[in-house]
Motif scaffolding. Structure first.
Motif, PDB file in Angstrom:
ATOM      1  N   MET A  26      -3.149   2.906   9.688  1.00 43.60           N
ATOM      2  CA  MET A  26      -2.000   2.018   9.490  1.00 43.60           C
ATOM      3  C   MET A  26      -2.217   1.291   8.171  1.00 43.60           C
ATOM      4  O   MET A  26      -3.289   0.731   7.937  1.00 43.60           O
ATOM      5  N   ARG A  27      -1.223   1.359   7.290  1.00 44.85           N
ATOM      6  CA  ARG A  27      -1.290   0.659   6.012  1.00 44.85           C
ATOM      7  C   ARG A  27      -0.580  -0.687   6.163  1.00 44.85           C
ATOM      8  O   ARG A  27       0.548  -0.749   6.647  1.00 44.85           O
ATOM      9  N   VAL A  28      -1.262  -1.748   5.739  1.00 43.81           N
ATOM     10  CA  VAL A  28      -0.662  -3.079   5.712  1.00 43.81           C
ATOM     11  C   VAL A  28      -0.582  -3.484   4.253  1.00 43.81           C
ATOM     12  O   VAL A  28      -1.582  -3.426   3.523  1.00 43.81           O
ATOM     13  N   SER A  29       0.600  -3.887   3.824  1.00 43.61           N
ATOM     14  CA  SER A  29       0.760  -4.304   2.437  1.00 43.61           C
ATOM     15  C   SER A  29       1.594  -5.581   2.365  1.00 43.61           C
ATOM     16  O   SER A  29       2.274  -5.947   3.319  1.00 43.61           O
ATOM     17  N   VAL A  30       1.503  -6.247   1.233  1.00 43.14           N
ATOM     18  CA  VAL A  30       2.263  -7.461   0.979  1.00 43.14           C
ATOM     19  C   VAL A  30       3.275  -7.139  -0.101  1.00 43.14           C
ATOM     20  O   VAL A  30       2.942  -6.568  -1.139  1.00 43.14           O
ATOM     21  N   GLU A  31       4.529  -7.508   0.160  1.00 44.10           N
ATOM     22  CA  GLU A  31       5.602  -7.265  -0.798  1.00 44.10           C
ATOM     23  C   GLU A  31       6.309  -8.573  -1.111  1.00 44.10           C
ATOM     24  O   GLU A  31       6.342  -9.477  -0.276  1.00 44.10           O
ATOM     25  N   ASP A  76       2.952   0.474   7.795  1.00 42.13           N
ATOM     26  CA  ASP A  76       3.316   1.887   7.740  1.00 42.13           C
ATOM     27  C   ASP A  76       2.189   2.725   8.330  1.00 42.13           C
ATOM     28  O   ASP A  76       1.015   2.368   8.200  1.00 42.13           O
ATOM     29  N   LEU A  77       2.551   3.844   8.925  1.00 41.04           N
ATOM     30  CA  LEU A  77       1.555   4.825   9.357  1.00 41.04           C
ATOM     31  C   LEU A  77       1.424   5.855   8.242  1.00 41.04           C
ATOM     32  O   LEU A  77       2.423   6.339   7.723  1.00 41.04           O
TER      33      LEU A  77
END
Length: 110
Positions: free
Chosen positions: A29-34, A46-47
């Motif tokens: 699982m991708r964790v990002s800051v936008e 996101d997977l």
């Protein structure tokens, strides 16, 4: 919480592992800051099936989370948690750097 990294709660690790086991070909699982959201920044989940060169890998049990280095700057010291209560189920990030957040739980400001 370790101020130099991002950690996973037991409930988040179990939920991520369960989700990944049911998604063929997805390994993390991708964790990002936008930029954006009602408080200035928002988290995105996101997977994904592959790791990028600049990813930091956070693992616990069978769960793997990837965070790009730019997002990591905003998330240092955070804990990724999974909450299941009367309001519903969601991943929440307990971020000590956030000075404000909104009711949705995915938007914050620094």
């Amino acid at each position: 919480m370790n101020p130099d990294t991002v950690t996973l709660s037991d409930s988040a690790a179990k939920r991520i592992a369960k989700i990944l086991s049911s998604e063929a070909g997805k390994t993390a699982m991708r964790v990002s800051v936008e930029g954006g959201g009602c408080s200035g920044f928002s988290y995105k989940f996101d997977l994904v099936d592959a790791q990028e060169d600049d990813d930091v890998v956070v693992e616990k049990g069978d769960a793997t989370v990837l965070i790009d280095k730019l997002s990591l700057i905003y998330m240092l010291g955070s804990e990724i948690d999974f909450v299941d209560n009367l309001l519903g189920q969601s991943f929440q990030i307990n971020n000590p750097n956030a000075v404000a957040s909104c009711g949705c739980g995915t938007s914050f400001s620094i």
